[in-house]
Design a protein around this motif. Structure first.
Motif, PDB file in Angstrom:
ATOM      1  N   MET A   1       0.850  -1.193   0.000  1.00  0.00           N
ATOM      2  CA  MET A   1       0.000   0.000   0.000  1.00  0.00           C
ATOM      3  C   MET A   1       0.892   1.252   0.000  1.00  0.00           C
ATOM      4  O   MET A   1       1.752   1.371   0.872  1.00  0.00           O
ATOM      5  CB  MET A   1      -0.870  -0.031   1.273  1.00  0.00           C
ATOM      6  N   PRO A   2       0.701   2.208  -0.934  1.00  0.00           N
ATOM      7  CA  PRO A   2       1.576   3.382  -0.962  1.00  0.00           C
ATOM      8  C   PRO A   2       1.379   4.229   0.294  1.00  0.00           C
ATOM      9  O   PRO A   2       0.260   4.417   0.759  1.00  0.00           O
ATOM     10  CB  PRO A   2       1.114   4.156  -2.206  1.00  0.00           C
ATOM     11  N   SER A   3       2.453   4.726   0.871  1.00  0.00           N
ATOM     12  CA  SER A   3       2.360   5.620   2.022  1.00  0.00           C
ATOM     13  C   SER A   3       2.324   7.053   1.516  1.00  0.00           C
ATOM     14  O   SER A   3       2.500   7.315   0.334  1.00  0.00           O
ATOM     15  CB  SER A   3       3.568   5.427   2.936  1.00  0.00           C
ATOM     16  N   ALA A   4       2.134   7.985   2.454  1.00  0.00           N
ATOM     17  CA  ALA A   4       2.066   9.393   2.058  1.00  0.00           C
ATOM     18  C   ALA A   4       3.342   9.821   1.347  1.00  0.00           C
ATOM     19  O   ALA A   4       3.327  10.631   0.443  1.00  0.00           O
ATOM     20  CB  ALA A   4       1.819  10.249   3.291  1.00  0.00           C
ATOM     21  N   ALA A   5       4.474   9.243   1.771  1.00  0.00           N
ATOM     22  CA  ALA A   5       5.749   9.632   1.184  1.00  0.00           C
ATOM     23  C   ALA A   5       5.983   8.975  -0.172  1.00  0.00           C
ATOM     24  O   ALA A   5       6.990   9.204  -0.809  1.00  0.00           O
ATOM     25  CB  ALA A   5       6.881   9.251   2.124  1.00  0.00           C
ATOM     26  N   GLY A   6       5.032   8.164  -0.618  1.00  0.00           N
ATOM     27  CA  GLY A   6       5.174   7.526  -1.922  1.00  0.00           C
ATOM     28  C   GLY A   6       5.960   6.235  -1.865  1.00  0.00           C
ATOM     29  O   GLY A   6       6.221   5.618  -2.886  1.00  0.00           O
ATOM     30  N   THR A   7       6.374   5.804  -0.680  1.00  0.00           N
ATOM     31  CA  THR A   7       7.062   4.519  -0.560  1.00  0.00           C
ATOM     32  C   THR A   7       6.040   3.445  -0.217  1.00  0.00           C
ATOM     33  O   THR A   7       4.909   3.753   0.161  1.00  0.00           O
ATOM     34  CB  THR A   7       8.132   4.583   0.537  1.00  0.00           C
ATOM     35  N   ILE A   8       6.431   2.210  -0.339  1.00  0.00           N
ATOM     36  CA  ILE A   8       5.504   1.110  -0.095  1.00  0.00           C
ATOM     37  C   ILE A   8       5.768   0.536   1.296  1.00  0.00           C
ATOM     38  O   ILE A   8       6.913   0.299   1.670  1.00  0.00           O
ATOM     39  CB  ILE A   8       5.718   0.005  -1.156  1.00  0.00           C
ATOM     40  N   ASP A   9       4.697   0.322   2.042  1.00  0.00           N
ATOM     41  CA  ASP A   9       4.809  -0.315   3.353  1.00  0.00           C
ATOM     42  C   ASP A   9       5.018  -1.825   3.137  1.00  0.00           C
ATOM     43  O   ASP A   9       4.168  -2.483   2.539  1.00  0.00           O
ATOM     44  CB  ASP A   9       3.506  -0.050   4.122  1.00  0.00           C
ATOM     45  N   ARG A  10       6.125  -2.342   3.623  1.00  0.00           N
ATOM     46  CA  ARG A  10       6.450  -3.754   3.366  1.00  0.00           C
ATOM     47  C   ARG A  10       6.130  -4.679   4.540  1.00  0.00           C
ATOM     48  O   ARG A  10       6.518  -5.846   4.520  1.00  0.00           O
ATOM     49  CB  ARG A  10       7.940  -3.875   3.028  1.00  0.00           C
ATOM     50  N   THR A  11       5.421  -4.139   5.555  1.00  0.00           N
ATOM     51  CA  THR A  11       5.237  -4.965   6.747  1.00  0.00           C
ATOM     52  C   THR A  11       4.428  -6.231   6.476  1.00  0.00           C
ATOM     53  O   THR A  11       4.585  -7.222   7.177  1.00  0.00           O
ATOM     54  CB  THR A  11       4.564  -4.168   7.890  1.00  0.00           C
ATOM     55  N   ALA A  12       3.585  -6.209   5.422  1.00  0.00           N
ATOM     56  CA  ALA A  12       2.776  -7.409   5.131  1.00  0.00           C
ATOM     57  C   ALA A  12       3.675  -8.620   4.867  1.00  0.00           C
ATOM     58  O   ALA A  12       3.258  -9.766   5.074  1.00  0.00           O
ATOM     59  CB  ALA A  12       1.881  -7.158   3.917  1.00  0.00           C
ATOM     60  N   LEU A  13       4.900  -8.381   4.426  1.00  0.00           N
ATOM     61  CA  LEU A  13       5.808  -9.496   4.121  1.00  0.00           C
ATOM     62  C   LEU A  13       6.389 -10.120   5.385  1.00  0.00           C
ATOM     63  O   LEU A  13       7.024 -11.178   5.314  1.00  0.00           O
ATOM     64  CB  LEU A  13       6.959  -9.015   3.227  1.00  0.00           C
ATOM     65  N   PHE A  14       6.175  -9.452   6.525  1.00  0.00           N
ATOM     66  CA  PHE A  14       6.817  -9.945   7.741  1.00  0.00           C
ATOM     67  C   PHE A  14       5.828 -10.527   8.755  1.00  0.00           C
ATOM     68  O   PHE A  14       6.192 -10.790   9.892  1.00  0.00           O
ATOM     69  CB  PHE A  14       7.705  -8.846   8.341  1.00  0.00           C
ATOM     70  N   GLY A  15       4.591 -10.763   8.303  1.00  0.00           N
ATOM     71  CA  GLY A  15       3.649 -11.485   9.152  1.00  0.00           C
ATOM     72  C   GLY A  15       3.957 -12.975   9.061  1.00  0.00           C
ATOM     73  O   GLY A  15       4.425 -13.465   8.037  1.00  0.00           O
TER      74      GLY A  15
END
Ligand SMILES: Cc1cc2nc3c(=O)[nH]c(=O)nc-3n(C[C@H](O)[C@H](O)[C@H](O)COP(=O)(O)O)c2cc1C
Length: 376
Positions: free
Chosen positions: A1-15
């Motif tokens: 999911m894009p964050s406000a800063a335009g980067t992607i949140d990668r936490t879904a990969l660490f569940g």
């Protein structure tokens, strides 16, 4: 999911994730990759032990395609799992991966027509559902040679192939793997049966989709007589054209196969996404092909994992959006033994060096660096 800063949140990969009975601490899986560094006759080497242990931080390692029989071999120096020596070599790999905190399953492989009589016992022809040769040349111990017209397996010989898978699955268990993956993709024997371009049979193993998938389900029955189904995965490659193995209606065929697989409570389905050129043999992307994991999701409620052209951001988006439960990385794991740590910390990935994919030896195999932070 894009964050406000335009980067992607990668936490879904660490569940964490349960693939059937196999418990993963993260959703970053290492793809099966033949690296042609086995000893003579496909026995895993000390170098293989080091290589896999280096990559133990993967949520799961799917160890390279390993032939279930001499008949199933098509490449010199690929690994195998049909002798005591193979089992012993793999045991060292499994022990080292487990000691390093990892999990590892073995991909079970039969190449079918992607072989040559010079690689077969007694100079026998390679085998396939039908006597249809691939075009082009195969690398043999005597240099490149044209593909031969394969011998069409008899019904008894098909039963013998399923038995080879059963024995190989038992050896994999003995070696200490956490499970096995049945390779039914990328143009090899089981996919040669699935696809109507390579299967012209008129008996109970050809014709209807049910008949063409019969060998897959018989093979899975054999493998699941050794392993609980929750430790068995299957790789499929709808819409792929690897090794000229194609079907006239891949969506209908795979909808049928996947719906039936859903009843088996397998650990996972593993899709090879056809956009990735030539199963990693090219850096080009194939346009106009579907995102097959997403397409097949409606037929399958169990865990789906997918390989093919993912980078850390597209992987995070695919998991976040639910198209896949975990992402399988191939080439990035070649050159980044600590890939999960690099993804977690947003570090630059080391580029892979294609000429050393299959070259043998340490170079481009066990000499890629770890990032500083991944050691902590
Ligand atoms: C060197 C190499 C060897 C491979 N060997 C296998 C294999 O043994 N079994 C298999 O199913 N796929 C194999 N593949 C395909 C990979 O599993 C993976 O699907 C492909 O590289 C696409 O993923 P990527 O874009 O992350 O590299 C291989 C790919 C590469 C690059």
């Amino acid at each position: 999911m894009p964050s406000a800063a335009g980067t992607i949140d990668r936490t879904a990969l660490f569940g964490s994730l349960d693939l059937g009975e196999i418990k993963l601490p993260n959703r970053i899986i290492m793809a099966p990759m033949s690296r042609m560094r086995a000893q003579a006759d496909g026995v895993p080497s000390e170098l293989n032990v080091v290589y896999y242990a280096q990559r133990a931080s993967a949520g799961l390692i799917i160890a390279e395609a390993s032939c279930v029989s001499r008949q199933g071999r098509g490449y010199a120096n690929s690994t195998a799992i049909y002798s005591d020596e193979h089992t012993g070599g793999w045991r060292k790999v499994c022990d080292a991966v487990h000691a390093a905190g990892g999990r590892i399953v073995l991909q079970l492989w039969h190449v079918g027509r992607i072989s040559h009589s010079s690689l077969q016992d007694g100079g026998a022809l390679p085998v396939a559902p039908s006597p249809i040769a691939r075009s082009g040349e195969i690398l043999t111990p005597n240099g490149p040679m044209p593909y031969e017209t394969p011998h069409a397996l008899s019904v008894d010989e098909i039963h013998a192939v399923a038995e080879d898978y059963r024995r190989a699955a038992a050896r994999a268990k003995d070696a200490g793997f956490d499970g096995v993956e049945v390779q039914c993709a990328n143009g090899f024997l089981l996919e040669q049966f699935l696809n109507d371009g390579t299967n012209h049979r008129t008996d109970q193993y050809g014709g209807s989709m049910e008949n063409r998938s019969r060998i897959l389900f018989e093979t899975l029955e054999a493998v699941c007589s050794i392993w609980p189904s929750g430790r068995v995965g299957v790789r499929l490659s709808p819409f792929s054209t690897s090794h000229e193995c194609t079907d006239s209606n891949p969506e209908a065929l795979h909808s049928h196969v996947v719906s039936r697989l859903a009843a088996l409570n397998l650990a996972y389905l593993h899709f090879y996404e056809p956009r990735a050129g030539g199963a990693g043999r090219s850096d080009e992307f194939t346009a106009g092909v579907p995102f097959v994991s997403k397409l097949m999701r409606k037929h399958y409620s169990g865990p789906i994992i997918a390989a093919g052209g993912f980078d850390p951001d597209s992987a995070a988006v695919a998991v976040e959006q639910g198209s896949v439960d975990a992402v399988v990385f191939g080439r990035h794991f070649v050159s980044n033994p600590d890939l999960p740590a690099r993804i977690r910390h947003g570090l630059t990935l080391t580029p892979y060096h294609r000429p050393t994919f299959y070259s043998g030896g340490v170079s481009g195999y066990t000499d890629y660096p770890y990032a500083q932070c991944s050691q902590s």
